[in-house]
Design a protein around this motif. Structure first.
Motif, PDB file in Angstrom:
ATOM      1  N   GLY A  60     -17.201  -1.790  -8.651  1.00 36.09           N
ATOM      2  CA  GLY A  60     -18.302  -2.717  -8.899  1.00 36.09           C
ATOM      3  C   GLY A  60     -19.186  -3.017  -7.715  1.00 36.09           C
ATOM      4  N   LYS A  61     -19.161  -2.185  -6.683  1.00 33.05           N
ATOM      5  CA  LYS A  61     -19.938  -2.469  -5.479  1.00 33.05           C
ATOM      6  C   LYS A  61     -21.455  -2.404  -5.710  1.00 33.05           C
ATOM      7  CE  LYS A  61     -16.508  -1.071  -2.024  1.00 33.05           C
ATOM      8  NZ  LYS A  61     -16.382  -2.430  -1.436  1.00 33.05           N
ATOM      9  N   LEU A  62     -21.888  -1.698  -6.743  1.00 32.95           N
ATOM     10  CA  LEU A  62     -23.327  -1.532  -6.977  1.00 32.95           C
ATOM     11  C   LEU A  62     -23.726  -2.044  -8.361  1.00 32.95           C
ATOM     12  CD1 LEU A  62     -23.733   2.081  -5.515  1.00 32.95           C
ATOM     13  CD2 LEU A  62     -24.028  -0.109  -4.330  1.00 32.95           C
ATOM     14  N   THR A  63     -22.988  -2.970  -8.884  1.00 31.25           N
ATOM     15  CA  THR A  63     -23.238  -3.485 -10.230  1.00 31.25           C
ATOM     16  C   THR A  63     -24.668  -4.017 -10.359  1.00 31.25           C
ATOM     17  OG1 THR A  63     -20.923  -4.056 -10.545  1.00 31.25           O
ATOM     18  CG2 THR A  63     -22.527  -5.174 -11.949  1.00 31.25           C
ATOM     19  N   GLY A  64     -25.365  -3.545 -11.400  1.00 30.83           N
ATOM     20  CA  GLY A  64     -26.709  -4.027 -11.706  1.00 30.83           C
ATOM     21  C   GLY A  64     -27.812  -3.369 -10.918  1.00 30.83           C
ATOM     22  N   ILE A 102     -22.305  10.379  -9.457  1.00 29.28           N
ATOM     23  CA  ILE A 102     -21.110   9.979 -10.207  1.00 29.28           C
ATOM     24  C   ILE A 102     -20.508   8.704  -9.619  1.00 29.28           C
ATOM     25  CG2 ILE A 102     -18.723  10.644 -10.734  1.00 29.28           C
ATOM     26  CD1 ILE A 102     -19.755  13.548 -10.972  1.00 29.28           C
ATOM     27  N   ALA A 103     -20.398   8.659  -8.294  1.00 26.93           N
ATOM     28  CA  ALA A 103     -19.824   7.476  -7.641  1.00 26.93           C
ATOM     29  C   ALA A 103     -20.683   6.241  -7.893  1.00 26.93           C
ATOM     30  CB  ALA A 103     -19.675   7.734  -6.145  1.00 26.93           C
ATOM     31  N   TYR A 104     -21.986   6.380  -7.771  1.00 26.87           N
ATOM     32  CA  TYR A 104     -22.868   5.231  -7.987  1.00 26.87           C
ATOM     33  C   TYR A 104     -22.737   4.690  -9.405  1.00 26.87           C
ATOM     34  CZ  TYR A 104     -25.477   5.625  -3.554  1.00 26.87           C
ATOM     35  OH  TYR A 104     -25.857   5.618  -2.234  1.00 26.87           O
ATOM     36  N   ALA A 105     -22.656   5.589 -10.385  1.00 26.84           N
ATOM     37  CA  ALA A 105     -22.506   5.143 -11.768  1.00 26.84           C
ATOM     38  C   ALA A 105     -21.200   4.381 -11.951  1.00 26.84           C
ATOM     39  CB  ALA A 105     -22.573   6.340 -12.712  1.00 26.84           C
ATOM     40  N   ARG A 106     -20.140   4.886 -11.348  1.00 28.17           N
ATOM     41  CA  ARG A 106     -18.839   4.222 -11.486  1.00 28.17           C
ATOM     42  C   ARG A 106     -18.772   2.931 -10.693  1.00 28.17           C
ATOM     43  NH1 ARG A 106     -14.830   9.546 -11.640  1.00 28.17           N
ATOM     44  NH2 ARG A 106     -15.807  10.431 -13.517  1.00 28.17           N
ATOM     45  N   GLU A 107     -19.705   2.756  -9.753  1.00 30.22           N
ATOM     46  CA  GLU A 107     -19.808   1.489  -9.029  1.00 30.22           C
ATOM     47  C   GLU A 107     -20.738   0.510  -9.738  1.00 30.22           C
ATOM     48  OE1 GLU A 107     -18.005   0.494  -6.682  1.00 30.22           O
ATOM     49  OE2 GLU A 107     -17.151   2.286  -5.761  1.00 30.22           O
ATOM     50  N   GLY A 108     -21.312   0.920 -10.875  1.00 27.88           N
ATOM     51  CA  GLY A 108     -22.090  -0.002 -11.691  1.00 27.88           C
ATOM     52  C   GLY A 108     -23.587   0.180 -11.675  1.00 27.88           C
ATOM     53  N   ALA A 109     -24.097   1.241 -11.054  1.00 25.90           N
ATOM     54  CA  ALA A 109     -25.543   1.447 -10.959  1.00 25.90           C
ATOM     55  C   ALA A 109     -26.048   2.387 -12.059  1.00 25.90           C
ATOM     56  CB  ALA A 109     -25.904   2.032  -9.595  1.00 25.90           C
ATOM     57  N   ASP A 110     -27.275   2.151 -12.524  1.00 28.26           N
ATOM     58  CA  ASP A 110     -27.999   3.137 -13.313  1.00 28.26           C
ATOM     59  C   ASP A 110     -28.514   4.184 -12.331  1.00 28.26           C
ATOM     60  OD1 ASP A 110     -27.649   1.736 -15.726  1.00 28.26           O
ATOM     61  OD2 ASP A 110     -29.393   0.487 -15.310  1.00 28.26           O
ATOM     62  N   VAL A 111     -28.501   5.453 -12.731  1.00 26.85           N
ATOM     63  CA  VAL A 111     -28.805   6.516 -11.779  1.00 26.85           C
ATOM     64  C   VAL A 111     -29.802   7.524 -12.349  1.00 26.85           C
ATOM     65  CG1 VAL A 111     -27.858   8.300 -10.264  1.00 26.85           C
ATOM     66  CG2 VAL A 111     -26.458   6.309 -10.856  1.00 26.85           C
ATOM     67  N   ALA A 112     -30.891   7.750 -11.600  1.00 23.70           N
ATOM     68  CA  ALA A 112     -31.833   8.827 -11.884  1.00 23.70           C
ATOM     69  C   ALA A 112     -31.563   9.959 -10.906  1.00 23.70           C
ATOM     70  CB  ALA A 112     -33.270   8.331 -11.730  1.00 23.70           C
ATOM     71  N   GLY A 168     -20.722   4.448 -18.463  1.00 26.10           N
ATOM     72  CA  GLY A 168     -21.334   3.287 -19.096  1.00 26.10           C
ATOM     73  C   GLY A 168     -22.666   2.887 -18.509  1.00 26.10           C
ATOM     74  N   ARG A 169     -23.300   3.791 -17.740  1.00 24.25           N
ATOM     75  CA  ARG A 169     -24.581   3.489 -17.112  1.00 24.25           C
ATOM     76  C   ARG A 169     -25.681   4.377 -17.684  1.00 24.25           C
ATOM     77  NH1 ARG A 169     -23.836  -1.126 -16.197  1.00 24.25           N
ATOM     78  NH2 ARG A 169     -25.924  -1.041 -15.280  1.00 24.25           N
ATOM     79  N   ARG A 170     -26.907   3.993 -17.428  1.00 31.87           N
ATOM     80  CA  ARG A 170     -28.047   4.789 -17.895  1.00 31.87           C
ATOM     81  C   ARG A 170     -28.331   5.926 -16.916  1.00 31.87           C
ATOM     82  NH1 ARG A 170     -32.663   0.389 -18.648  1.00 31.87           N
ATOM     83  NH2 ARG A 170     -31.565  -0.490 -16.842  1.00 31.87           N
TER      84      ARG A 170
END
Length: 290
Positions: free
Chosen positions: A42-46, A64-74, A96-98
């Motif tokens: 959850g380090k990057l949630t939202g 992949i890491a950013y998504a699992r930390e809670g970020a939407d990723v382009a 679970g991210r966009r």
């Protein structure tokens, strides 16, 4: 606890020539991007992130890491890498991210601006920019380097990150993070990668300059200096002999896997690193970098 010396494959490797930019699925062994191993906390949630060159290699691991930390990723990528990009998009959505897929060429200033605008519009914000896309072609001597190829190194590795960073400033708020993928070659240039090494030297210098120039905005600028990392760049951008022994030049006597760099990019993007700017983080299996 796992011994880092034996955690992943060691040379010699089979020769496996590919044309640039290379395909992940054609590599033997196939790289680990953390698909099964990276656990988020959850380090990057939202947050919303844009990762250039996010279809494969380090960029894929970061996405992949950013998504699992809670970020939407382009992710941005060359059009011919669509299949790899769709695989990354699926991993982002599985977390679970966009996901937002943005095919094109970062050498094009208009495209660099477009991907920033589309990311900010789609996600409603932009908090993290990872300038990771790069071009590499080996050379034997200076006379072998075609002028257009030399220019392409700088257009992709320097101009592209500049265009994207400049465009992102309209959306990044205090606390935002910009991360550049540089290289240990920025401090230890490789003669047979002359043009590539030159661009990475410029990129590391850009990190240090921008960190000072943008300090008053509250935007943090940092760089990661990977050592030998097992990505499609290797069979697509190095000689067959170099591929066979790849990674043997560092104390760990093996190449790193993209998954082993993801934590550095997460750390630099996270709120906990609020005092970290102008840093160049080496991830190189014990290789001394000064």
């Amino acid at each position: 606890m796992t011994d880092p010396l034996t955690k992943y494959p060691r040379p010699p490797f089979d020769t496996q020539p590919q044309s640039f930019p290379g395909r992940t699925g054609k590599m033997a062994p196939e790289p680990d991007h953390g698909e099964e191993s990276y656990k988020g906390s959850g380090k990057l949630t939202g947050k919303a992130a844009l990762v250039t060159g996010g279809d494969s290699g380090i960029g894929r691991a970061v996405a992949i890491a950013y998504a699992r930390e809670g970020a939407d990723v382009a992710i941005s990528y060359l059009p011919e890498e669509q299949k790899d990009a769709e695989t990354v998009g699926a991993w982002i959505e599985r977390a679970g991210r966009r996901a937002l897929l943005l095919p094109g060429d970062i050498k094009d200033a208009a495209y660099a601006r477009e991907i920033v605008e589309r990311t900010a519009k789609e996600f409603g914000r932009l908090d993290i920019l990872v300038n990771n896309a790069a071009f590499q072609q080996p050379n034997q001597n200076v006379a072998d380097i075609d002028d257009a190829i030399f220019e392409q190194h700088f257009q992709t590795n320097i101009f592209g990150p500049f265009y994207a960073t400049k465009a992102a400033l309209a959306h990044l708020k205090p606390g935002a993070s910009v991360i550049f993928t540089s290289s240990v070659n920025s401090k230890h240039p490789v003669p047979t990668l002359f043009a590539y090494s030159a661009t990475k030297g410029a990129l590391s210098n850009m990190v240090l300059g921008l960190a000072q120039l943008l300090a008053e905005t509250g935007i943090r600028l940092n760089g990661v200096l990977p050592g030998p990392i097992w990505t499609p760049f290797i069979p697509a951008g190095m000689s067959e002999d170099a591929v066979k022994t790849f990674g043997s030049q560092v104390p760990f006597n093996r190449p790193g896997q993209p998954a082993e760099l993801a934590s550095a990019y997460v750390m630099l993007a996270a709120e906990e690193s609020s005092y970290t700017s102008g840093a160049l983080i080496t991830v190189a299996g014990g290789m001394p970098i000064f």
